[in-house]
Design an enzyme around this catalytic site. Sequence first.
Site, short mmCIF file in Angstrom:
data_model
loop_
_atom_site.label_atom_id
_atom_site.label_comp_id
_atom_site.label_asym_id
_atom_site.label_seq_id
_atom_site.Cartn_x
_atom_site.Cartn_y
_atom_site.Cartn_z
N LEU A 18 0.82 -1.21 0.00
CA LEU A 18 0.00 0.00 0.00
C LEU A 18 0.85 1.25 0.00
O LEU A 18 0.45 2.29 -0.55
CB LEU A 18 -0.93 0.00 1.22
CG LEU A 18 -1.98 -1.12 1.27
CD1 LEU A 18 -2.71 -1.09 2.60
CD2 LEU A 18 -2.95 -0.99 0.12
N GLY A 19 2.01 1.19 0.62
CA GLY A 19 2.88 2.36 0.66
C GLY A 19 4.04 2.11 1.59
O GLY A 19 4.10 1.11 2.33
N GLY A 21 7.13 4.42 4.03
CA GLY A 21 7.57 5.70 4.55
C GLY A 21 8.98 5.62 5.06
O GLY A 21 9.76 4.74 4.67
N GLY A 22 9.31 6.57 5.95
CA GLY A 22 10.67 6.63 6.45
C GLY A 22 11.06 5.44 7.30
O GLY A 22 12.23 5.08 7.35
N PHE A 23 10.07 4.80 7.97
CA PHE A 23 10.39 3.72 8.89
C PHE A 23 9.81 2.37 8.48
O PHE A 23 10.35 1.34 8.85
CB PHE A 23 9.89 4.05 10.30
CG PHE A 23 10.61 5.20 10.93
CD1 PHE A 23 11.85 5.03 11.52
CD2 PHE A 23 10.06 6.46 10.92
CE1 PHE A 23 12.51 6.09 12.10
CE2 PHE A 23 10.71 7.53 11.49
CZ PHE A 23 11.95 7.36 12.08
N GLY A 24 8.70 2.39 7.79
CA GLY A 24 8.05 1.10 7.55
C GLY A 24 7.42 0.98 6.19
O GLY A 24 7.33 1.93 5.42
N VAL A 26 3.86 -0.72 4.40
CA VAL A 26 2.50 -1.15 4.69
C VAL A 26 2.02 -2.05 3.55
O VAL A 26 2.09 -1.67 2.38
CB VAL A 26 1.54 0.04 4.86
CG1 VAL A 26 0.14 -0.44 5.21
CG2 VAL A 26 2.06 1.00 5.93
N LYS A 41 1.80 -3.12 8.92
CA LYS A 41 3.01 -2.33 8.79
C LYS A 41 4.14 -2.97 9.60
O LYS A 41 3.97 -3.30 10.77
CB LYS A 41 2.76 -0.90 9.29
CG LYS A 41 3.98 0.00 9.15
CD LYS A 41 3.64 1.45 9.47
CE LYS A 41 4.85 2.34 9.22
NZ LYS A 41 4.55 3.76 9.42
N ASP A 143 4.12 15.04 11.48
CA ASP A 143 4.37 14.61 10.10
C ASP A 143 3.08 14.66 9.29
O ASP A 143 2.78 13.76 8.50
CB ASP A 143 4.97 13.20 10.08
CG ASP A 143 5.58 12.87 8.72
OD1 ASP A 143 5.79 13.80 7.91
OD2 ASP A 143 5.85 11.68 8.46
#
Length: 748
Positions: A18-19, A21-24, A26, A41, A143
């Site tokens: 799904l997407g 980011g900076g840490f994980g 999903v 996630k 954020d």
Amino acid sequence: MTSQGSAPRGGWVERHILGSGGFGTVTLWENQESDERIALKRCRLQNEMNAKHRQRWEQEITIMKRLDHPNVIAVRDVPPPLDVGKDSLPLLAMEYCSGGDLRKVLNRPEHCCGLPELQVRFLARDVARAIEYLHGKRIIHRDLKPENIVLQNIEDRIVYKLIDLGYAKELDQGSVCTSFVGTLQYLAPELFASQKYTCTVDYWSFGTVVFECITGIRPFLPSMAPVLWHREVCQKKVDDICAILDSTGKVRFSQKLPTPNHLCRTLQVYFEQWLRMMLYWDPKARGGGIDPDQRRPNCFVLLDNLLEMKIVHVLNVSANQMMSYPVVEKQTLQELQRILSEETKIPVEEQEILLASGITPDPEKPAAQCWSKPGEEDWIVFLFRKSTSVINNNDKQAKPIPLMVQNIIREPNTLLPYQEQRRAWAESVCFCQEQVTDLKTLILAQRAAILDVLRVNTKFLQKKTEMMQDIGQLQAKGDFFRMSLQHDIQRYNDQAASGGITSSSMYAKWKKMGEDLKQIKELSWRMTELDEQARALQTKIVELHKSPFAKSKQTDVLEELTTKAEKLYQDLRLATKEQRRTLSDHSPMVNVVHKCVLVRHKAMADLYTHLGKASSCKAEIKKLLPDISAGCDEIKQSIERLTTNQKQRQNDLWYLVKKALSGVNNQSGASVLRQELKGDISNLPPQSAVSDSSSSGLESLKIIEDNKQTQAHLSNLFDNVLHEHDSFVSSLHDMTWDFLGPSSGDTK
């Protein structure tokens, strides 16, 4: 088959990413048996995180599980087959929001100049509630950006939810800066500069997101490098809400929302006020402080008031000008009309206001009756000028072409840098969208006008039908009266010629009654002429239904052109960096805009022609209706006059009888009169009863003979008069009048 080819685990199948980011990252997982879907996630940096960071990650997940708000992503239990071991960082299972994130929505070509007003309203309200809830829990998101706002369709409405709540807030400042790479435009200045901060950092980010949702671009120099951006934007004045580079490369600040956008003018003004509060450079002033009455941040109080405000949208049809006004509960319709008069220069007495249903607002009710709850199609009020039977197409205002679009139309081969070209093409798309919206709105205006004509015409037809029924009644009764009057005059003349009783005044009145019958004929001719005019008008009204704009799908061509413009813009947006370096001309987009203008011009001309026909029909109804109403009154008066004449003639006949019998009484005495009234003519009194005098026998015989002759003559006359009168009255009262239909003036 899954996106990564992983095998099912305990009935759960991995669908796709799904997407990230900076840490994980999903991923969507779906249960094959229950069809349940979750977003899972996992931390993709766990090998780089020390024990302290791992502890903080676990603590953050624990906090997430305690949150419960409809506008914050809900946490689910991790299904056991998908869980990880104790040595690994825990997973975070969340509800799956099928609408994707806000960034994907903003990237759609139809949203290149912002979201529709309704979606801006929903987003601002939902995200504000989520932020206020988090701040109440002493959580700062830090954020906020379109990628961290997801959409869920609940009960036919899009609900916006926050995700990635505070994952970076407990990490060191170096990690924070790393996590925000690529999203610095949403950072509050103090967070960007690694200064101390409070919850007001979320206000700056929230204001920036809302600004982008309204306009399609970020507020302050969206294409400028971060360091240079900070140096330039820090020079903004307190009330500045955006900054752009002009054609000379100079930074220009503004306190207004850039156009084009999809907000009505009233909301633009109030959102500008709210954005100034959210985008203060000073973090202490940002948000407007705390409201002393509600004990809430002023920015949330102001936003609630803004979104709860009732706004009436009014289209000045002749000028093709959309206006919007906030209304309060106690504001009268007359007050709204005075405001309209000031702006449109249409006097209140000349204003004709129609709701979308074609109904005129009730002047006794408040102005809020013109408002409806915001929806996909707002309830628009249409303003017409009463004295204008034909709308002048030359009076309408053509929507201005945006300046950047004018420039590329004027010089389509002029090459522009990618960002300028993208903005010019975005405004071209928005211009095409506005033409579709304008045409649809005017079609709604024509529909309201036709519905109004039909509503007024219903009453008109009822009155016209009443007129024709009554004139039919009058004609039938007049014909019967004429025949009976002619018969009475003829018999009167006959008996007068034979030496009978006469009355010059009575005869003159009867002749006058005959003259009055000519007025009925003249009235009938005038009503027939009105009926012919009404029939011709009905033909015109039927033609209104044949208008091409009375049907749906009359904006197809403009919508197709708009779709082409959106595709051209999308192709430009998705161009690679290499392609962006290659400057291209604007001919494809200019061609679409040019065709759109031509189609709009023809469609608007035709539409105003049909609007003029509807207005003309209503003007004719208003012109004919008073004449028909007056005609109905004249018919009723004629019927009453005819009835009065009939009664008068009956009284005259009885007067004639009375006069005749009075002569008998003077010659023969009361006893003879009583016997004659009884019709007992054979039982005449004996000679001795006629006279007890001692006159000579010859004189007595002469008196008796004269009496017999007079009695015989009067008896004959009386019988004839009574017979004719009884026959006439009987036929008049016993006759069945049902074939004439009910008279509107009759009562049972």
